[in-house]
Write a protein that holds these residues in place. Structure first.
Motif, PDB file in Angstrom:
ATOM      1  N   LYS A  13       4.919  12.473  -8.820  1.00 50.80           N
ATOM      2  CA  LYS A  13       3.777  11.587  -8.516  1.00 50.80           C
ATOM      3  C   LYS A  13       3.898  10.889  -7.162  1.00 50.80           C
ATOM      4  O   LYS A  13       4.999  10.579  -6.718  1.00 50.80           O
ATOM      5  CB  LYS A  13       3.604  10.545  -9.618  1.00 50.80           C
ATOM      6  N   PRO A  15       1.037   8.144  -4.878  1.00 49.35           N
ATOM      7  CA  PRO A  15      -0.338   7.657  -4.749  1.00 49.35           C
ATOM      8  C   PRO A  15      -1.105   8.357  -3.633  1.00 49.35           C
ATOM      9  O   PRO A  15      -2.322   8.345  -3.611  1.00 49.35           O
ATOM     10  CB  PRO A  15      -0.179   6.174  -4.419  1.00 49.35           C
ATOM     11  N   ARG A  41      -9.543   3.559 -10.309  1.00 49.62           N
ATOM     12  CA  ARG A  41     -10.090   2.285 -10.785  1.00 49.62           C
ATOM     13  C   ARG A  41     -11.282   1.934  -9.900  1.00 49.62           C
ATOM     14  O   ARG A  41     -11.475   2.573  -8.854  1.00 49.62           O
ATOM     15  CB  ARG A  41      -9.018   1.187 -10.756  1.00 49.62           C
ATOM     16  N   SER A  49      -6.906  -4.732  -4.166  1.00 52.29           N
ATOM     17  CA  SER A  49      -5.514  -4.566  -4.596  1.00 52.29           C
ATOM     18  C   SER A  49      -4.659  -4.007  -3.447  1.00 52.29           C
ATOM     19  O   SER A  49      -3.545  -4.474  -3.201  1.00 52.29           O
ATOM     20  CB  SER A  49      -5.486  -3.614  -5.793  1.00 52.29           C
ATOM     21  N   GLN A  53      -1.546  -5.842  -1.531  1.00 49.97           N
ATOM     22  CA  GLN A  53      -0.216  -5.245  -1.370  1.00 49.97           C
ATOM     23  C   GLN A  53       0.241  -5.336   0.095  1.00 49.97           C
ATOM     24  O   GLN A  53       1.376  -5.730   0.380  1.00 49.97           O
ATOM     25  CB  GLN A  53      -0.279  -3.785  -1.822  1.00 49.97           C
ATOM     26  N   LEU A 113      -6.430   1.924 -18.820  1.00 46.58           N
ATOM     27  CA  LEU A 113      -4.972   1.939 -18.876  1.00 46.58           C
ATOM     28  C   LEU A 113      -4.454   0.524 -19.175  1.00 46.58           C
ATOM     29  O   LEU A 113      -3.378   0.356 -19.746  1.00 46.58           O
ATOM     30  CB  LEU A 113      -4.427   2.404 -17.519  1.00 46.58           C
ATOM     31  N   ILE A 114      -5.250  -0.473 -18.829  1.00 47.75           N
ATOM     32  CA  ILE A 114      -4.873  -1.868 -19.108  1.00 47.75           C
ATOM     33  C   ILE A 114      -5.435  -2.297 -20.471  1.00 47.75           C
ATOM     34  O   ILE A 114      -4.721  -2.877 -21.287  1.00 47.75           O
ATOM     35  CB  ILE A 114      -5.376  -2.799 -17.979  1.00 47.75           C
ATOM     36  N   LYS A 145       2.750 -11.901 -18.426  1.00 51.78           N
ATOM     37  CA  LYS A 145       2.470 -10.887 -17.406  1.00 51.78           C
ATOM     38  C   LYS A 145       0.955 -10.641 -17.291  1.00 51.78           C
ATOM     39  O   LYS A 145       0.447 -10.304 -16.225  1.00 51.78           O
ATOM     40  CB  LYS A 145       3.217  -9.589 -17.785  1.00 51.78           C
ATOM     41  N   PHE A 147      -0.546  -8.281 -18.927  1.00 54.43           N
ATOM     42  CA  PHE A 147      -0.735  -6.829 -18.995  1.00 54.43           C
ATOM     43  C   PHE A 147      -0.019  -6.276 -20.229  1.00 54.43           C
ATOM     44  O   PHE A 147       0.903  -6.917 -20.746  1.00 54.43           O
ATOM     45  CB  PHE A 147      -0.132  -6.163 -17.753  1.00 54.43           C
ATOM     46  N   PRO A 148      -0.401  -5.058 -20.639  1.00 60.09           N
ATOM     47  CA  PRO A 148       0.379  -4.435 -21.709  1.00 60.09           C
ATOM     48  C   PRO A 148       1.762  -4.054 -21.195  1.00 60.09           C
ATOM     49  O   PRO A 148       1.923  -3.723 -20.016  1.00 60.09           O
ATOM     50  CB  PRO A 148      -0.429  -3.180 -22.068  1.00 60.09           C
ATOM     51  N   LEU A 162       6.001  -3.688 -16.292  1.00 64.10           N
ATOM     52  CA  LEU A 162       6.100  -3.210 -14.912  1.00 64.10           C
ATOM     53  C   LEU A 162       6.538  -4.395 -14.038  1.00 64.10           C
ATOM     54  O   LEU A 162       6.382  -5.554 -14.421  1.00 64.10           O
ATOM     55  CB  LEU A 162       4.764  -2.633 -14.439  1.00 64.10           C
ATOM     56  N   THR A 165       5.566  -6.238  -8.397  1.00 60.99           N
ATOM     57  CA  THR A 165       4.608  -5.707  -7.422  1.00 60.99           C
ATOM     58  C   THR A 165       3.374  -5.114  -8.107  1.00 60.99           C
ATOM     59  O   THR A 165       2.442  -4.690  -7.433  1.00 60.99           O
ATOM     60  CB  THR A 165       5.272  -4.624  -6.542  1.00 60.99           C
ATOM     61  N   LYS A 166       3.383  -5.049  -9.432  1.00 57.03           N
ATOM     62  CA  LYS A 166       2.208  -4.549 -10.177  1.00 57.03           C
ATOM     63  C   LYS A 166       1.567  -5.730 -10.896  1.00 57.03           C
ATOM     64  O   LYS A 166       2.250  -6.415 -11.680  1.00 57.03           O
ATOM     65  CB  LYS A 166       2.601  -3.501 -11.223  1.00 57.03           C
ATOM     66  N   ARG A 168      -0.370  -8.194  -9.195  1.00 60.21           N
ATOM     67  CA  ARG A 168      -0.378  -9.409  -8.365  1.00 60.21           C
ATOM     68  C   ARG A 168      -1.745 -10.097  -8.478  1.00 60.21           C
ATOM     69  O   ARG A 168      -2.758  -9.444  -8.714  1.00 60.21           O
ATOM     70  CB  ARG A 168      -0.184  -9.056  -6.891  1.00 60.21           C
ATOM     71  N   HIS A 170      -5.002 -11.376  -7.023  1.00 65.18           N
ATOM     72  CA  HIS A 170      -5.780 -11.005  -5.833  1.00 65.18           C
ATOM     73  C   HIS A 170      -6.371 -12.247  -5.180  1.00 65.18           C
ATOM     74  O   HIS A 170      -6.719 -13.195  -5.885  1.00 65.18           O
ATOM     75  CB  HIS A 170      -6.932 -10.066  -6.223  1.00 65.18           C
TER      76      HIS A 170
HETATM   77  N1  LIG Z   1       0.743  -2.394 -17.781  1.00 68.98           N
HETATM   78  C1  LIG Z   1       0.525  -2.748 -16.522  1.00 68.98           C
HETATM   79  N2  LIG Z   1       1.281  -3.710 -15.935  1.00 68.98           N
HETATM   80  C2  LIG Z   1       1.046  -4.065 -14.644  1.00 68.98           C
HETATM   81  N3  LIG Z   1       0.092  -3.501 -13.862  1.00 68.98           N
HETATM   82  C3  LIG Z   1      -0.669  -2.551 -14.416  1.00 68.98           C
HETATM   83  C4  LIG Z   1      -0.496  -2.136 -15.755  1.00 68.98           C
HETATM   84  N4  LIG Z   1      -1.405  -1.163 -16.035  1.00 68.98           N
HETATM   85  C5  LIG Z   1      -2.111  -0.990 -14.914  1.00 68.98           C
HETATM   86  N5  LIG Z   1      -1.683  -1.830 -13.942  1.00 68.98           N
HETATM   87  C6  LIG Z   1      -2.269  -1.885 -12.605  1.00 68.98           C
HETATM   88  O1  LIG Z   1      -1.445  -1.106 -11.734  1.00 68.98           O
HETATM   89  C7  LIG Z   1      -1.728  -1.564 -10.422  1.00 68.98           C
HETATM   90  C8  LIG Z   1      -0.609  -1.199  -9.470  1.00 68.98           C
HETATM   91  O2  LIG Z   1      -0.501   0.147  -9.427  1.00 68.98           O
HETATM   92  P1  LIG Z   1      -0.603   0.953  -8.072  1.00 68.98           P
HETATM   93  O3  LIG Z   1      -1.200   2.263  -8.355  1.00 68.98           O
HETATM   94  O4  LIG Z   1      -1.235   0.099  -7.004  1.00 68.98           O
HETATM   95  O5  LIG Z   1       0.876   1.156  -7.724  1.00 68.98           O
HETATM   96  S1  LIG Z   1       1.443   1.989  -6.535  1.00 68.98           S
HETATM   97  O6  LIG Z   1       2.086   0.964  -5.688  1.00 68.98           O
HETATM   98  O7  LIG Z   1       0.374   2.656  -5.837  1.00 68.98           O
HETATM   99  O8  LIG Z   1       2.406   2.875  -7.154  1.00 68.98           O
HETATM  100  C9  LIG Z   1      -1.871  -3.052 -10.551  1.00 68.98           C
HETATM  101  O9  LIG Z   1      -2.826  -3.451  -9.599  1.00 68.98           O
HETATM  102  P2  LIG Z   1      -2.888  -4.969  -9.090  1.00 68.98           P
HETATM  103  O10 LIG Z   1      -3.346  -5.763 -10.275  1.00 68.98           O
HETATM  104  O11 LIG Z   1      -3.870  -4.959  -7.992  1.00 68.98           O
HETATM  105  O12 LIG Z   1      -1.491  -5.313  -8.642  1.00 68.98           O
HETATM  106  C10 LIG Z   1      -2.345  -3.274 -12.002  1.00 68.98           C
HETATM  107  O13 LIG Z   1      -3.662  -3.733 -12.105  1.00 68.98           O
END
Ligand SMILES: Nc1ncnc2c1ncn2[C@@H]1O[C@H](COP(=O)(O)OS(=O)(=O)O)[C@@H](OP(=O)(O)O)[C@H]1O
Length: 204
Positions: A13, A15, A41, A49, A53, A113-114, A145, A147-148, A162, A165-166, A168, A170
């Motif tokens: 994988k 991006p 998304r 997003s 970053q 996915l969320i 967090k 998030f799931p 996660l 960095t995931k 954040r 906005h």
């Molecule tokens: N379970 C869980 N926990 C945390 N975050 C989650 C999850 N599922 C989806 N997301 C969303 O994944 C977004 C970050 O993924 P990216 O695709 O930007 O990551 S990457 O850096 O390109 O690999 C990240 O985007 P941001 O919210 O803008 O940080 C999340 O919204």
């Protein structure tokens, strides 16, 4: 890429493949049977997003609002800005469809996915011809967090979310700029829904 033995699936994988012009031909030359999974998304949230970053690494960059426009008064969007360019999914998909049939592609909804990680991963498992091993039982919603998270990480008995960095927070973006961006993406989104046969619900 390691050799894949019987009963194994090799996954890889990044991006950046989806928007790289050379990637479809190269992947098809390597193996035309490759299955492709793309997580998408809402392109407006995606752009914010992406900006968030970059901002975390370079806090001195201009505002989102100023980077969005070539000419703000004329409302002219800067489509050469990668944060905006990447969200024009229909255009990128056109390049892939020259090399792969749509049945070899799965589009995962970043929003679902969320909101329903097990449901979305169910689609992924079906697409890969796997048994549905990952289900609702594997997830819990972590309030801190927001998030799931996994109840147990692989090879551990402890929960796993996660990293920092995931997910954040906005920055607040000018509503008029968001509105203009929604308007900009709308025709591309509709085209994308048509091409994939799936309404991702980004346009109301
Ligand atoms: N379970 C869980 N926990 C945390 N975050 C989650 C999850 N599922 C989806 N997301 C969303 O994944 C977004 C970050 O993924 P990216 O695709 O930007 O990551 S990457 O850096 O390109 O690999 C990240 O985007 P941001 O919210 O803008 O940080 C999340 O919204």
């Amino acid at each position: 890429m390691p050799r894949t033995l019987d009963g194994q699936i090799t996954m890889e994988k990044t991006p950046s493949y989806f928007v790289t012009r050379e990637a479809p031909a190269r992947i098809s030359a390597m193996s035309k049977d490759t299955k492709l999974i793309v997580v998408v998304r809402d392109p407006v949230t995606r752009a914010i997003s992406d900006y968030t970053q970059t901002l975390s690494k370079r806090p001195d960059i201009p505002t989102f609002e100023s980077l969005t426009f070539k000419n703000r008064t004329a409302g002219l969007i800067d489509t050469s800005w990668s944060a905006i360019q990447i969200g024009i999914y229909a255009k990128h998909l056109e390049h892939w469809l020259r090399h792969f049939p749509i049945r070899q592609m799965l589009f995962v909804s970043g929003e679902r996915l969320i909101s329903d990680p097990a449901g979305e991963l169910g689609r992924v498992q079906d697409f890969l011809g796997l048994k549905r091993i990952i289900t609702d039982k594997h997830f819990y919603f972590n309030k801190t967090k927001g998030f799931p998270c996994l109840k147990k990480a692989e090879g551990s008995s402890r929960p796993h979310c996660l990293g920092k960095t995931k997910g954040r927070t906005h920055p607040e973006i000018d509503r008029e700029v968001v509105r203009r961006l929604r308007e900009f993406y709308r025709p591309f989104n509709l085209k994308f829904y048509q091409m994939t046969g799936h309404d991702f619900g980004w346009d109301g």
